[in-house]
Design a protein around this motif. Structure first.
Motif, PDB file in Angstrom:
ATOM      1  N   ARG A 174       0.835  -1.185   0.000  1.00 18.35           N
ATOM      2  CA  ARG A 174       0.000   0.000   0.000  1.00 18.35           C
ATOM      3  C   ARG A 174       0.882   1.252   0.000  1.00 18.35           C
ATOM      4  NH1 ARG A 174      -3.797   1.243   5.132  1.00 18.35           N
ATOM      5  NH2 ARG A 174      -5.343   2.543   4.132  1.00 18.35           N
ATOM      6  N   GLN A 175       1.899   1.207   0.830  1.00 16.59           N
ATOM      7  CA  GLN A 175       2.843   2.319   0.910  1.00 16.59           C
ATOM      8  C   GLN A 175       3.447   2.603  -0.469  1.00 16.59           C
ATOM      9  OE1 GLN A 175       3.018   3.662   3.913  1.00 16.59           O
ATOM     10  NE2 GLN A 175       4.180   5.338   2.996  1.00 16.59           N
ATOM     11  N   LEU A 176       3.866   1.527  -1.119  1.00 15.32           N
ATOM     12  CA  LEU A 176       4.477   1.636  -2.435  1.00 15.32           C
ATOM     13  C   LEU A 176       3.483   2.233  -3.435  1.00 15.32           C
ATOM     14  CD1 LEU A 176       6.957   0.842  -4.190  1.00 15.32           C
ATOM     15  CD2 LEU A 176       5.745  -1.284  -4.705  1.00 15.32           C
ATOM     16  N   ALA A 177       2.262   1.704  -3.402  1.00 16.77           N
ATOM     17  CA  ALA A 177       1.239   2.162  -4.340  1.00 16.77           C
ATOM     18  C   ALA A 177       1.002   3.669  -4.190  1.00 16.77           C
ATOM     19  CB  ALA A 177      -0.059   1.391  -4.096  1.00 16.77           C
ATOM     20  N   ARG A 178       0.971   4.112  -2.942  1.00 22.52           N
ATOM     21  CA  ARG A 178       0.775   5.539  -2.681  1.00 22.52           C
ATOM     22  C   ARG A 178       1.887   6.380  -3.282  1.00 22.52           C
ATOM     23  NH1 ARG A 178      -0.194   5.113   3.625  1.00 22.52           N
ATOM     24  NH2 ARG A 178      -2.375   4.514   3.587  1.00 22.52           N
ATOM     25  N   GLN A 179       3.117   5.914  -3.096  1.00 23.54           N
ATOM     26  CA  GLN A 179       4.251   6.684  -3.601  1.00 23.54           C
ATOM     27  C   GLN A 179       4.203   6.767  -5.119  1.00 23.54           C
ATOM     28  OE1 GLN A 179       7.232   4.416  -1.643  1.00 23.54           O
ATOM     29  NE2 GLN A 179       7.088   5.610   0.253  1.00 23.54           N
ATOM     30  N   VAL A 180       3.909   5.626  -5.756  1.00 20.29           N
ATOM     31  CA  VAL A 180       3.830   5.608  -7.215  1.00 20.29           C
ATOM     32  C   VAL A 180       2.725   6.558  -7.686  1.00 20.29           C
ATOM     33  CG1 VAL A 180       3.406   4.163  -9.232  1.00 20.29           C
ATOM     34  CG2 VAL A 180       4.707   3.256  -7.316  1.00 20.29           C
ATOM     35  N   PHE A 181       1.598   6.515  -6.991  1.00 19.21           N
ATOM     36  CA  PHE A 181       0.480   7.377  -7.371  1.00 19.21           C
ATOM     37  C   PHE A 181       0.869   8.852  -7.247  1.00 19.21           C
ATOM     38  CE2 PHE A 181      -3.563   9.585  -6.725  1.00 19.21           C
ATOM     39  CZ  PHE A 181      -4.302   9.066  -7.766  1.00 19.21           C
ATOM     40  N   PHE A 182       1.586   9.160  -6.189  1.00 19.80           N
ATOM     41  CA  PHE A 182       2.023  10.542  -5.976  1.00 19.80           C
ATOM     42  C   PHE A 182       2.947  11.000  -7.103  1.00 19.80           C
ATOM     43  CE2 PHE A 182       4.951  13.672  -4.140  1.00 19.80           C
ATOM     44  CZ  PHE A 182       4.030  14.628  -3.729  1.00 19.80           C
ATOM     45  N   VAL A 183       3.880  10.127  -7.478  1.00 21.23           N
ATOM     46  CA  VAL A 183       4.796  10.451  -8.576  1.00 21.23           C
ATOM     47  C   VAL A 183       4.002  10.703  -9.859  1.00 21.23           C
ATOM     48  CG1 VAL A 183       6.601   9.501 -10.061  1.00 21.23           C
ATOM     49  CG2 VAL A 183       6.743   9.210  -7.574  1.00 21.23           C
ATOM     50  N   ALA A 184       3.031   9.835 -10.120  1.00 15.53           N
ATOM     51  CA  ALA A 184       2.214   9.988 -11.319  1.00 15.53           C
ATOM     52  C   ALA A 184       1.497  11.337 -11.323  1.00 15.53           C
ATOM     53  CB  ALA A 184       1.205   8.847 -11.397  1.00 15.53           C
ATOM     54  N   ALA A 185       0.930  11.686 -10.172  1.00 13.47           N
ATOM     55  CA  ALA A 185       0.192  12.950 -10.084  1.00 13.47           C
ATOM     56  C   ALA A 185       1.133  14.130 -10.301  1.00 13.47           C
ATOM     57  CB  ALA A 185      -0.504  13.059  -8.732  1.00 13.47           C
ATOM     58  N   ALA A 186       2.378  14.023  -9.780  1.00 16.04           N
ATOM     59  CA  ALA A 186       3.342  15.104  -9.951  1.00 16.04           C
ATOM     60  C   ALA A 186       3.723  15.247 -11.425  1.00 16.04           C
ATOM     61  CB  ALA A 186       4.583  14.818  -9.108  1.00 16.04           C
ATOM     62  N   LEU A 187       3.961  14.131 -12.089  1.00 16.91           N
ATOM     63  CA  LEU A 187       4.289  14.153 -13.515  1.00 16.91           C
ATOM     64  C   LEU A 187       3.141  14.749 -14.316  1.00 16.91           C
ATOM     65  CD1 LEU A 187       5.937  10.647 -13.858  1.00 16.91           C
ATOM     66  CD2 LEU A 187       7.057  12.841 -14.306  1.00 16.91           C
ATOM     67  N   HIS A 188       1.944  14.394 -13.918  1.00 18.64           N
ATOM     68  CA  HIS A 188       0.755  14.884 -14.599  1.00 18.64           C
ATOM     69  C   HIS A 188       0.666  16.414 -14.477  1.00 18.64           C
ATOM     70  CE1 HIS A 188      -3.784  14.023 -15.415  1.00 18.64           C
ATOM     71  NE2 HIS A 188      -3.227  14.746 -16.359  1.00 18.64           N
ATOM     72  N   THR A 189       1.018  16.916 -13.291  1.00 18.22           N
ATOM     73  CA  THR A 189       1.025  18.371 -13.074  1.00 18.22           C
ATOM     74  C   THR A 189       1.994  19.044 -14.051  1.00 18.22           C
ATOM     75  OG1 THR A 189       0.746  17.848 -10.755  1.00 18.22           O
ATOM     76  CG2 THR A 189       1.220  20.138 -11.291  1.00 18.22           C
ATOM     77  N   LEU A 190       3.185  18.439 -14.171  1.00 19.66           N
ATOM     78  CA  LEU A 190       4.182  18.974 -15.111  1.00 19.66           C
ATOM     79  C   LEU A 190       3.631  18.973 -16.538  1.00 19.66           C
ATOM     80  CD1 LEU A 190       7.565  17.435 -13.922  1.00 19.66           C
ATOM     81  CD2 LEU A 190       6.841  19.832 -13.864  1.00 19.66           C
ATOM     82  N   ASN A 191       2.964  17.887 -16.882  1.00 20.40           N
ATOM     83  CA  ASN A 191       2.384  17.769 -18.217  1.00 20.40           C
ATOM     84  C   ASN A 191       1.440  18.927 -18.508  1.00 20.40           C
ATOM     85  OD1 ASN A 191      -0.638  16.299 -18.968  1.00 20.40           O
ATOM     86  ND2 ASN A 191       0.890  16.561 -20.604  1.00 20.40           N
TER      87      ASN A 191
END
Lengths: 426, 272
Positions: free
Chosen positions: B32-49
């Motif tokens: 779960r911890q891992l999934a959260r971190q990956v999701f956060f990274v995705a959201a950050a990349l999406h912001t950059l996009n």
């Protein structure tokens, strides 16, 4: 002389639906049915257990068939038809009966395997039987054995580790409904022992406990041990507006709360969820209550499901526990078998003691000026010779690795020492 | 550049959903911890996009179908994260990441062409009105997911048959609260979106209200949400009923976003 048969009759949650169990439960306490059973000639010793999940009678008798018929008629004929009785009642004899009792005591036969309440209920039931002198030599030994088996199972396996009592199951469910229980209130309806046990786990976790009971004094007593307060049963509906969890366990024969009443209460509560746990048999609460929004009703059978979930670990422990039960069953059987020889052993002992005493007296009376010390020495010698001579016949009676059956050996010893003639002579 | 970022974030969202699914079935905390971190990274990349797309287009990237859906997905991801920091709702991430991936896939398959703004859209009202409405939709999406989870959990508790969800979903109280909080955030934003739309309409077309299909449907949606909010405050509607209405209202909101644009013609058609 064959020994009496041990018979166990009963219904439990596995064989019988709640609706039938309700009718068979002995809601009036033990005294009356025990006294009634005392009137049956066929029974020698007996005891009676009635909990919300089972009703069981254990007795010893000469003729199992006749006795069982009489017991069933006496206890249940008024409550359920004979067809239903045949369908639901289980009957065990001797080994099977003993094993079943051990399984029950160690909570392996419970709806919630490993729960601790059953042992208390068993002890309570036994206490009633013992007080009324219904249990005798065999049952006393058997029940005490059952208690020690239960203790062994509890200490040697982890079966009770997940602390799975009804109360625990109730807490688990309450958490899934309310999340945090710290600000919730519990109402116990009925202040019996079941209520007390069921509330056990909840009490430490909720904000307040309220006890409602028909007799207020009992409610006050129970409320005091939970640091709660007591109310009269008539205030039930009023209280429902305040509380969140209701545990009902009254001995009432009819429903005490109906769907429409709860619907009204829910409006007053502004739909805050309400969780009912009905552990009474017969049931206290209308099962239609569960159909209302934000109201959850679990009766005692439903709670089973909650527990099924962490069952697998307990199943492993149950195997270990069943081995303990088997072991203890063997031990008890050995004891029981020895009981057949007991009268013979006692008579033999008496015979020899008598001979020794007589011969000592004779010898001592003929001797003059014997000191106290010498007198004792002679008596001691007499007893020692007797013991030496008796050792083998005693072993012959007690040991069980013989190719001769115990009854044959008993007959041999009795004729050898003329025990039967001696009894007649006296 | 923005396209590359979009694709990467899409893939990372997918990864996080996969991880969340593993967590859902295995119930192991580390995953779960891992999934959260990956999701956060995705959201950050999406912001950059979205930032890069803003630079490339020269206006807020919220007009084409691709941009709208992508922005919606982005808002959903961040509104979830904003909740996540306040309190944990077990397995909400699993459901939210699935929705986000779904939206991202829809966005990925629509035209990514940057279309110059028509004169009527060239106003600072555009970013304000559209983004507020989409953020409102994001919170309403969360409330819909909360409602769905509530119904799944409630069904198992009511029917006393404990299956897949009983142990994996949080308590009913938590889900009901989630639903309520999301509505409390989403409904004011939705109202604000509606009001800015009305003001902009006056400015752009000279009348506050046109009975354009999109306007009509958003009014219907607004009334549904207003109804459930009102009932909760007055007679304490909660639980199953609130959950069901928030699901229905969200379907209506989605119809406003998509259905109206594709099925009916009006002033709100995407610039295509």
């Amino acid at each position: 002389m064959p020994r009496d048969t041990i018979v166990l009759l009963g219904v439990n949650h596995k064989t019988t639906p709640l609706a039938v169990r309700e009718k068979m439960a002995l809601s009036g306490g033990y005294q009356e049915p025990l006294t009634a059973l005392g009137g049956l000639e066929a029974l020698k010793e007996f005891y009676l257990l009635s909990t919300c999940n089972r009703v069981e009678v254990l007795f010893t008798c000469r003729d199992a068939g006749v006795a069982a018929q009489q017991v069933l008629e006496l206890l249940f004929a008024g409550a359920v038809g004979s067809r239903e009785l045949e369908q639901y009642i289980y009957q065990y004899q001797d080994d099977a009966a003993i094993e079943h009792l051990f399984l029950v005591a160690s909570s392996l036969d419970s709806m919630i395997v490993g729960e601790a309440q059953i042992l208390g209920q068993l002890k309570e039931a036994y206490r009633h039987a013992a007080e009324l002198r219904c249990s005798g030599f065999i049952l006393n030994k058997l029940l005490h054995k059952a208690f020690s088996v239960a203790k062994r199972v509890r200490t040697e396996t982890r079966i009770g580790a997940s602390a799975v009592s009804i109360s625990y199951a109730a807490v688990e469910l309450a958490r899934k409904i309310f999340g945090d229980l710290a600000d919730k209130k519990v109402l116990l309806v009925g202040a019996g022992e079941m209520a007390e046990l069921a509330a056990e786990h909840l009490v430490g976790q909720v904000a307040e406990v309220i006890v409602a009971n028909r007799t207020l004094s009992r409610a006050v007593t129970l409320a005091r041990c939970f640091n709660g307060h007591a109310v009269a049963l008539e205030e039930l509906l009023e209280q429902l507006e305040q509380v969140d969890i209701v545990i009902s366990s009254t001995g009432a024969a009819d429903l005490i709360l109906h769907k429409e009443e709860v619907r009204t209460v829910m409006r007053e509560r502004r739909n805050r969820p309400l969780f009912f746990i009905d552990i009474a048999v017969p049931r206290d609460l209308d099962s239609a209550i569960n159909e209302l929004d934000n109201v959850y009703l679990y009766d005692i059978d439903d709670l089973k499901n909650v527990v099924e979930m962490n069952k697998s670990e307990r199943d492993r422990e149950a195997i270990k526990a069943e081995r303990i039960v088997d072991e203890e069953l063997l031990k008890f059987n050995r004891w029981l078998a020895n009981q057949v020889a007991t009268p013979t052993i006692r008579e033999l002992r008496e015979l020899v003691d008598q001979v020794v005493r007589m011969e000592c007296d004779k010898t001592l009376s003929r001797l003059s000026e014997v000191s106290e010390q010498e007198c004792q020495a002679i008596e001691k010698m007499g007893a020692a010779i007797a013991n030496k001579i008796l050792h083998h016949p005693m072993q012959y009676l007690k040991a069980d690795h013989h190719c001769l059956s115990r009854n044959e050996r008993i007959t041999t010893v009795r004729s050898l020492f003329e025990l039967d003639n001696r009894a007649e002579k006296r | 550049m923005s396209f590359v970022l979009f694709q990467i974030s899409c893939i990372v969202y997918l990864l996080s959903t996969a991880t969340y699914m593993v967590y859902f079935f295995s119930e192991k905390k580390q995953i779960r911890q891992l999934a959260r971190q990956v999701f956060f990274v995705a959201a950050a990349l999406h912001t950059l996009n979205i930032l890069f797309r803003y630079l490339e287009a020269g206006h807020t990237p919220i007009t084409s179908h691709h941009e709208t859906i992508s922005f919606f997905a982005w808002a959903t991801a961040w509104s979830y994260l904003s909740f996540r920091w306040r309190y944990t709702v077990k397995n909400l991430g699993t459901f939210v990441s699935m929705l986000v991936v779904l939206l991202m896939l829809v966005a990925a398959f629509s035209s990514r062409e940057i279309i110059p703004l028509s004169p009527v859209l060239q106003s600072w009202w555009l970013p304000v009105h559209a983004s507020i409405t989409l953020v409102a939709y994001a919170f309403l999406a969360l409330s819909c997911i909360g409602g769905l989870m509530y119904l799944l959990q409630e069904r198992e508790i009511k029917q006393k048959r404990f299956g897949l969800f009983y142990s994996r979903l949080p308590s009913l109280e938590v889900l009901d609260k989630l639903n309520h909080h999301c509505l409390s955030a989403g409904f004011p934003l939705l109202t604000l979106g509606l009001v800015t739309g009305i003001l902009w309409a006056k400015q752009a077309w000279g009348a506050y209200w046109h009975w354009d299909p999109k306007e009509t449907w958003s009014l219907v949606t607004w009334f549904l949400y207003a109804g459930v909010m009102h009932q909760r405050f007055t007679i304490g509607w909660r639980g199953r009923r609130a959950a069901m209405i928030s699901i229905i209202a969200f379907v209506s909101a989605m119809f406003t976003l998509w259905g109206v644009s594709f099925l009916m013609k009006g002033v709100h058609t995407y610039a295509s």
